[in-house]
Each structure stands twice: as C-alpha cells, then as structure tokens.
Design a protein around this motif. Structure first.
Motif, PDB file in Angstrom:
ATOM      1  N   ALA A 156     -59.404 -59.904 -13.406  1.00  0.00           N
ATOM      2  CA  ALA A 156     -58.138 -59.195 -13.598  1.00  0.00           C
ATOM      3  C   ALA A 156     -57.902 -58.796 -15.048  1.00  0.00           C
ATOM      4  O   ALA A 156     -57.262 -57.792 -15.318  1.00  0.00           O
ATOM      5  N   SER A 157     -58.404 -59.574 -16.000  1.00  0.00           N
ATOM      6  CA  SER A 157     -58.130 -59.279 -17.403  1.00  0.00           C
ATOM      7  C   SER A 157     -59.197 -58.402 -18.069  1.00  0.00           C
ATOM      8  O   SER A 157     -58.991 -57.947 -19.188  1.00  0.00           O
ATOM      9  N   ALA A 158     -60.340 -58.172 -17.422  1.00  0.00           N
ATOM     10  CA  ALA A 158     -61.392 -57.334 -18.017  1.00  0.00           C
ATOM     11  C   ALA A 158     -60.903 -55.894 -18.113  1.00  0.00           C
ATOM     12  O   ALA A 158     -60.266 -55.375 -17.199  1.00  0.00           O
ATOM     13  N   LEU A 159     -61.190 -55.255 -19.222  1.00  0.00           N
ATOM     14  CA  LEU A 159     -60.778 -53.867 -19.399  1.00  0.00           C
ATOM     15  C   LEU A 159     -61.630 -52.952 -18.526  1.00  0.00           C
ATOM     16  O   LEU A 159     -62.814 -53.199 -18.314  1.00  0.00           O
ATOM     17  N   CYS A 160     -61.019 -51.897 -18.043  1.00  0.00           N
ATOM     18  CA  CYS A 160     -61.724 -50.947 -17.196  1.00  0.00           C
ATOM     19  C   CYS A 160     -62.706 -50.142 -18.046  1.00  0.00           C
ATOM     20  O   CYS A 160     -62.412 -49.755 -19.177  1.00  0.00           O
ATOM     21  N   HIS A 161     -63.856 -49.883 -17.489  1.00  0.00           N
ATOM     22  CA  HIS A 161     -64.902 -49.127 -18.187  1.00  0.00           C
ATOM     23  C   HIS A 161     -64.517 -47.675 -18.449  1.00  0.00           C
ATOM     24  O   HIS A 161     -65.034 -47.060 -19.371  1.00  0.00           O
ATOM     25  N   CYS A 162     -63.608 -47.112 -17.658  1.00  0.00           N
ATOM     26  CA  CYS A 162     -63.288 -45.687 -17.787  1.00  0.00           C
ATOM     27  C   CYS A 162     -62.472 -45.369 -19.030  1.00  0.00           C
ATOM     28  O   CYS A 162     -62.366 -44.208 -19.427  1.00  0.00           O
ATOM     29  N   GLY A 163     -61.852 -46.380 -19.641  1.00  0.00           N
ATOM     30  CA  GLY A 163     -61.111 -46.165 -20.873  1.00  0.00           C
ATOM     31  C   GLY A 163     -59.690 -45.645 -20.714  1.00  0.00           C
ATOM     32  O   GLY A 163     -59.038 -45.320 -21.706  1.00  0.00           O
ATOM     33  N   ARG A 164     -59.193 -45.583 -19.493  1.00  0.00           N
ATOM     34  CA  ARG A 164     -57.812 -45.106 -19.294  1.00  0.00           C
ATOM     35  C   ARG A 164     -56.836 -46.056 -19.977  1.00  0.00           C
ATOM     36  O   ARG A 164     -57.030 -47.254 -19.986  1.00  0.00           O
ATOM     37  N   THR A 165     -55.773 -45.478 -20.547  1.00  0.00           N
ATOM     38  CA  THR A 165     -54.770 -46.276 -21.253  1.00  0.00           C
ATOM     39  C   THR A 165     -53.392 -46.097 -20.624  1.00  0.00           C
ATOM     40  O   THR A 165     -53.155 -45.133 -19.891  1.00  0.00           O
ATOM     41  N   ASP A 166     -52.496 -47.027 -20.952  1.00  0.00           N
ATOM     42  CA  ASP A 166     -51.114 -46.914 -20.486  1.00  0.00           C
ATOM     43  C   ASP A 166     -50.307 -46.052 -21.466  1.00  0.00           C
ATOM     44  O   ASP A 166     -50.867 -45.479 -22.397  1.00  0.00           O
ATOM     45  N   GLN A 167     -48.986 -45.985 -21.277  1.00  0.00           N
ATOM     46  CA  GLN A 167     -48.134 -45.150 -22.134  1.00  0.00           C
ATOM     47  C   GLN A 167     -48.165 -45.579 -23.597  1.00  0.00           C
ATOM     48  O   GLN A 167     -47.921 -44.771 -24.483  1.00  0.00           O
ATOM     49  N   ARG A 168     -48.483 -46.832 -23.842  1.00  0.00           N
ATOM     50  CA  ARG A 168     -48.552 -47.325 -25.221  1.00  0.00           C
ATOM     51  C   ARG A 168     -49.971 -47.225 -25.793  1.00  0.00           C
ATOM     52  O   ARG A 168     -50.246 -47.798 -26.836  1.00  0.00           O
ATOM     53  N   ARG A 169     -50.848 -46.549 -25.066  1.00  0.00           N
ATOM     54  CA  ARG A 169     -52.245 -46.340 -25.464  1.00  0.00           C
ATOM     55  C   ARG A 169     -53.063 -47.631 -25.472  1.00  0.00           C
ATOM     56  O   ARG A 169     -54.035 -47.757 -26.185  1.00  0.00           O
ATOM     57  N   ARG A 170     -52.656 -48.589 -24.640  1.00  0.00           N
ATOM     58  CA  ARG A 170     -53.416 -49.829 -24.475  1.00  0.00           C
ATOM     59  C   ARG A 170     -54.361 -49.650 -23.290  1.00  0.00           C
ATOM     60  O   ARG A 170     -53.950 -49.159 -22.241  1.00  0.00           O
ATOM     61  N   PRO A 171     -55.621 -50.058 -23.443  1.00  0.00           N
ATOM     62  CA  PRO A 171     -56.572 -49.935 -22.332  1.00  0.00           C
ATOM     63  C   PRO A 171     -56.096 -50.717 -21.106  1.00  0.00           C
ATOM     64  O   PRO A 171     -55.563 -51.815 -21.232  1.00  0.00           O
ATOM     65  N   LEU A 172     -56.290 -50.121 -19.933  1.00  0.00           N
ATOM     66  CA  LEU A 172     -55.881 -50.774 -18.693  1.00  0.00           C
ATOM     67  C   LEU A 172     -56.939 -51.754 -18.207  1.00  0.00           C
ATOM     68  O   LEU A 172     -58.137 -51.499 -18.342  1.00  0.00           O
ATOM     69  N   PRO A 173     -56.502 -52.863 -17.622  1.00  0.00           N
ATOM     70  CA  PRO A 173     -57.452 -53.790 -16.998  1.00  0.00           C
ATOM     71  C   PRO A 173     -58.102 -53.135 -15.770  1.00  0.00           C
ATOM     72  O   PRO A 173     -57.487 -52.309 -15.084  1.00  0.00           O
TER      73      PRO A 173
END
Length: 139
Positions: free
Chosen positions: A6-23
C-alpha cells in the motif's frame, strides 16, 4: 518493499494535487489488481496502468487491456530491462469512445544502454472499458 504494498509509490509517476507521488494501491494498483471491478476511467489512466504493468511484467493485464482485434497471442519481456520513468505529454480525447495519449517511457537494457520509447498511442472504449489499440513511434 513489495511493489504492490500500500505504501509503495506507483511506477507511473502520477501525483496528487500537492504534486506528491501516489501510492501504487491508490493509483494503477486499483486497475491492475482489481481489473474486473475497477477499470481505468480514461485512456491516460489505462496507459499509465499499462506502463506499470510493463514494469511489473504483468502480461495478463497487458493482454486483457489490448483491443481484441489487435491483441497478440502472448507477450514476452526482455530480460534485464529496467524501466526508469514515464512522462505523459498529452491526453487527447476524441469524442466519448476514442482518445490518444502521447508519452515518453525511459528504460535501461541489460547492457546498461538507455532507451526512450516515444509513442502516440490510440485507445478505444468498448462496453464502458478502455483498451489500447496501437500506436505510432517517434524518433
């Protein structure tokens, strides 16, 4: 850490509104791990999840998300390839059921040579589900 935790960052690099990488679990994992119940909502999300599936060497997901008329019988993965990142350049909806996504995916082969895959991919929505059709490669 496992790529599906659940905590691993997604390989695609998509970010949330604050530009933080999504899990992974909140991004492509929803579509890859729950294919039947959580299809990608648009062509860009499908393209990102397919990139992540390439990183994870998930042939079943890649084949399931390929339009049936263009789907190969099987996929193989080049040994030793390391995917380095994805940049989405454009998501171009073309009506409700067609879209194109232009992207650059970077990788390093088993010998250490770097490569860029620059493609404009075509997608179609059939029965409410998006599928990869084909794409044009650039330089």
């Amino acid at each position: 850490m496992s790529p599906s935790s659940a905590s691993a960052l997604c390989h695609c690099g998509r970010t949330d509104q604050r530009r933080r990488p999504l899990p992974y679990a909140q991004c492509c994992g929803r579509h890859i791990d729950h294919y039947e119940g959580c299809p990608a909502p648009d062509a860009e999300s499908l393209m990102r999840s397919r990139y992540t599936a390439f990183v994870r060497e998930d042939a079943a997901y890649l084949l399931a998300t390929w339009q049936a008329a263009r789907r190969p019988e099987r996929l193989s993965f080049e040994p030793g390839v390391r995917w380095l990142g994805l940049q989405v350049r454009a998501h171009l909806p073309q009506g409700d059921d067609r879209a194109q996504v232009e992207f650059i995916a970077r990788q390093r082969d088993a010998t250490g040579r770097a490569h860029r895959l620059h493609e404009r991919s075509r997608f179609v929505r059939e029965a409410g589900r998006w599928y990869y059709v084909d794409g044009d490669l650039y330089g």
